[in-house]
Design a protein around this motif. Structure first.
Motif, short mmCIF file in Angstrom:
data_model
loop_
_atom_site.label_atom_id
_atom_site.label_comp_id
_atom_site.label_asym_id
_atom_site.label_seq_id
_atom_site.Cartn_x
_atom_site.Cartn_y
_atom_site.Cartn_z
N PHE A 243 0.86 -1.18 0.00
CA PHE A 243 0.00 0.00 0.00
C PHE A 243 0.90 1.24 0.00
O PHE A 243 1.73 1.41 0.89
N GLU A 244 0.72 2.09 -0.99
CA GLU A 244 1.63 3.22 -1.20
C GLU A 244 0.86 4.54 -1.18
O GLU A 244 -0.34 4.60 -1.47
N ALA A 245 1.59 5.59 -0.83
CA ALA A 245 1.03 6.94 -0.88
C ALA A 245 2.17 7.93 -1.03
O ALA A 245 3.32 7.66 -0.65
N ASN A 246 1.86 9.07 -1.60
CA ASN A 246 2.80 10.19 -1.62
C ASN A 246 1.99 11.48 -1.55
O ASN A 246 0.80 11.49 -1.85
N GLU A 247 2.65 12.53 -1.12
CA GLU A 247 1.94 13.79 -0.97
C GLU A 247 2.92 14.94 -0.91
O GLU A 247 3.96 14.86 -0.25
N MET A 248 2.57 16.02 -1.61
CA MET A 248 3.36 17.24 -1.53
C MET A 248 3.04 17.96 -0.23
O MET A 248 1.89 18.05 0.19
N LYS A 256 6.98 10.13 0.46
CA LYS A 256 6.41 8.88 -0.04
C LYS A 256 6.54 7.78 1.00
O LYS A 256 7.40 7.84 1.88
N ILE A 257 5.70 6.77 0.84
CA ILE A 257 5.71 5.64 1.76
C ILE A 257 5.20 4.40 1.05
O ILE A 257 4.39 4.49 0.12
N ALA A 258 5.69 3.25 1.48
CA ALA A 258 5.17 1.96 1.03
C ALA A 258 5.01 1.07 2.26
O ALA A 258 5.96 0.92 3.04
N ILE A 259 3.83 0.51 2.44
CA ILE A 259 3.56 -0.39 3.57
C ILE A 259 3.23 -1.76 3.01
O ILE A 259 2.31 -1.90 2.19
N THR A 260 3.97 -2.77 3.46
CA THR A 260 3.74 -4.14 3.01
C THR A 260 3.20 -4.95 4.18
O THR A 260 3.83 -5.01 5.25
N ILE A 261 2.03 -5.54 3.98
CA ILE A 261 1.40 -6.36 5.02
C ILE A 261 1.34 -7.80 4.56
O ILE A 261 0.85 -8.09 3.46
N SER A 262 1.86 -8.69 5.39
CA SER A 262 1.80 -10.12 5.12
C SER A 262 1.34 -10.83 6.39
O SER A 262 1.03 -10.18 7.40
N ASP A 263 1.31 -12.15 6.37
CA ASP A 263 0.90 -12.90 7.55
C ASP A 263 1.83 -12.67 8.74
O ASP A 263 1.40 -12.77 9.90
N ASP A 264 3.10 -12.36 8.44
CA ASP A 264 4.10 -12.31 9.51
C ASP A 264 4.70 -10.93 9.75
O ASP A 264 5.44 -10.75 10.73
N ASP A 265 4.41 -9.97 8.88
CA ASP A 265 5.14 -8.71 8.98
C ASP A 265 4.26 -7.53 8.57
O ASP A 265 3.41 -7.64 7.68
N VAL A 341 3.07 14.49 10.01
CA VAL A 341 3.11 14.30 8.56
C VAL A 341 3.26 12.82 8.22
O VAL A 341 2.54 12.29 7.37
N VAL A 342 4.21 12.13 8.88
CA VAL A 342 4.43 10.72 8.54
C VAL A 342 3.29 9.85 9.06
O VAL A 342 2.88 8.88 8.40
N PHE A 343 2.74 10.19 10.21
CA PHE A 343 1.57 9.49 10.74
C PHE A 343 0.41 9.58 9.74
O PHE A 343 -0.25 8.58 9.42
N ASP A 344 0.18 10.78 9.20
CA ASP A 344 -0.88 10.99 8.23
C ASP A 344 -0.59 10.28 6.92
O ASP A 344 -1.50 9.77 6.25
N LEU A 345 0.69 10.22 6.53
CA LEU A 345 1.07 9.55 5.29
C LEU A 345 0.83 8.04 5.39
O LEU A 345 0.35 7.41 4.44
#
Length: 556
Positions: A243-248, A256-265, A341-345
């Motif tokens: 799950f990705e997002a970016n914002e000016m 920018k950010i990328a969050i990867t969710i799996s069974d273990d992480d 800012v990062v919490f919102d991102l």
């Protein structure tokens, strides 16, 4: 833990002890609230307390600002690593306020750490972290977005022993008080923090006497293991993927950010973001990790326990030297805006995949407002700290909440007008929901505030730095962007100036500080909002008739 250990401790006793851990941190919280000197602590509750096992792992998180609680664990571990088992004694109180290392956020957030020693062995730790109104430095309130390095921001206190076997290090305390512009308030808040940790210490010792130190140590380990088990179960129930997002941002930087969710992480990747700034808009790794903890707990553990085990599935990746992992001696007094800012991102990246858990964007700024000067009645120096309330984004099935603190804040409150006026020496001329237009949708964003402080004595000042002063909170699924956070200063001579950031602005009698906080983002196409509801919004003042015609196509 093994089967033989489990047979020694019955589950009912363990649960009683584990519930008692929460009661202990609740008592620590109440003690701090009732003994502190500054309104930022006893009214706003800008502090946090926690209890840790003998190795410094979070065993029970108390009430208060969640980010504070999250940052305390690395602080305790720094003390353990620096002093070692042979140099930690009953009656000791350790202290630090270093944001780059030691689990602190900025110099104003002072941490007190106490070991619980039974029969010569440390069986637990307690910590208290609170925002002190002034710790010296170049700027009143020790806060300025314009600071170039940490040396300008105040007195730096590395991991030190402020009380040694029950004996206060008076020389060190004198140095701390001499560097504060409000020394008596600082003295009071220091001893309130000591009292808070001592209250917890006595309760932990009572538990140890009743059930035995070995049982207490085992109960904490079992509780942390339960936290991990619950978190791993909850993780499997979340949507999986990237799950990705970016914002000016207001300053033109794109994050920018990328969050990867799996069974273990639950992996949060913030690599590739801008380098640390040459001002105070920087955050430490510990502060950023605490933001990640809050997001993870919010989406996965809303009804579960929160301790060190809870966050074992969580991984955070940053670039050393970036604004999310700034290196010494970077200025950090306004770290909280970077954290927001990062919490919102993180929130923005996950919200489209979790509409039942996360609303549209909220006002997304601490809106920390720092005001000070001589009290009009007695001339005593005031240093006032007030974060502001704002609007939350709309949900997929209901309107957003108005006038609430950020998701970063937790159990905090605004300062009552009566305290601001009588104790702090300002007048509150207005406290109302904003009439600015934005955040429309099938469900509308909650309203921000318009708060007017009137200065009633000469030689006052104000510092502030608000995010989302140029770009409003994001909407979801066709919802409109929310409004903005800013301050307008209306001078007694009629001159008006808009600010998103300012340091030690001179204010005099009759000047008015008018705070505007944002309305949250909307959810869904405004065309899908029922006409009757739009008409009700007009009657309630949430939307003007002109705006309703433009956005909804509804005439009053």
């Amino acid at each position: 833990m093994n089967a033989q250990s489990e047979l020694k401790h019955d589950p009912i006793t363990l649960e009683i002890i584990q519930s008692s851990l929460t009661a202990i941190t609740d008592e620590m919280f109440a003690t701090m609230r009732k003994t502190a000197m500054s309104s930022i602590i006893y009214e706003v509750l800008d502090f946090g307390v926690a209890l840790f096992d003998r190795d410094g792992n979070l065993a029970s998180s108390g009430s208060g600002i969640p980010a504070f609680v999250g940052m305390l664990e690395p602080g305790v571990k720094m003390i353990i690593g620096k002093f070692g088992p042979n140099d930690i004694h009953a009656g000791d109180v350790f202290m630090t306020n270093m944001p780059h290392f030691g689990g602190v956020s900025h110099l104003n957030d002072v941490v007190l750490i106490v070991p619980v020693v039974v029969d010569g062995n440390v069986i637990a730790w307690l910590a208290n972290k609170a925002h002190w109104a002034d710790v010296g430095g170049s700027f009143p309130g020790s806060i300025s977005a314009d600071a170039l390095d940490i040396y300008q921001e105040g007195l730096q206190i590395p991991e030190v022993r402020i009380i040694d076997k029950g004996n206060i290090n008076q020389a060190l305390l004198d140095v701390i008080l001499q560097n504060s512009r409000v020394p008596e308030t600082t003295r009071g808040d220091f001893w309130a923090g000591v009292s808070s940790t001592r209250a917890g210490e006595s309760r932990v010792k009572a538990l140890s006497e009743k059930y035995g130190a070995d049982t207490l140590v085992y109960a904490m380990a079992d509780y942390i293991a339960l936290g991990e088990a619950q978190a791993r179960t909850a993780l499997k129930e979340l949507p999986h993927g990237i799950f990705e997002a970016n914002e000016m941002q207001d300053d033109g930087q794109v994050l920018k950010i990328a969050i990867t969710i799996s069974d273990d992480d639950f992996l949060i990747d913030l690599r590739g973001n801008p380098k640390q700034n040459n001002n105070a808009l920087n955050s430490s790794y510990d502060a950023t990790y605490s933001d990640a903890q809050m997001i993870f707990a919010g989406v996965a553990m809303a009804q579960g326990i929160v301790n060190a085990g809870t966050f074992r599935p969580l991984t955070l990746l940053t670039d050393k030297g970036s604004l999310f992992d700034a290196e010494y001696p970077a200025a950090m007094s306004v770290y909280y805006e970077v954290s927001m800012v990062v919490f919102d991102l993180m929130w923005k990246a996950l919200a489209p995949a979790m509409p039942e858990r996360l609303p549209a964007g909220h006002y997304g700024s601490i809106c920390g407002t720092f005001i000070g000067g001589p009290h009009p009645e007695n001339g005593s120096v005031q240093s006032i700290v007030e974060p502001q309330l704002g609007g939350w984004g709309a949900c997929s099935d209901r309107d957003g909440v108005s006038a609430l603190y950020t998701g970063f804040h937790g159990d905090t409150f605004n300062c009552p007008a009566e305290i601001t006026e009588q104790r702090n020496g300002l007048m509150v001329d207005k406290l109302a929901l904003t009439t600015e237009q934005g955040g429309e949708g099938e469900f509308i964003g909650g309203k921000g505030l318009n708060l007017d402080y009137r200065v009633i004595e000469d030689n006052w000042w104000m510092s502030m730095a608000y995010s989302r002063s140029e770009i409003g909170p994001w909407g979801l699924d066709g919802g409109q962007e929310g409004t903005l956070n800013y301050v307008i200063v209306r001078k007694a001579n009629g001159e008006e100036t808009r600010y998103s950031s300012v340091t030690a602005l001179e204010l005099n009698k009759g000047d008015v500080i008018s705070v505007y906080t944002a309305t949250g983002g909307g959810y869904g196409d405004p065309a899908d909002r029922p006409k009757d509801q739009v008409l009700e919004d007009i009657r309630n003042g949430y939307v003007t008739a002109k705006r309703a015609q433009k956005v909804y196509g509804v005439s009053a």
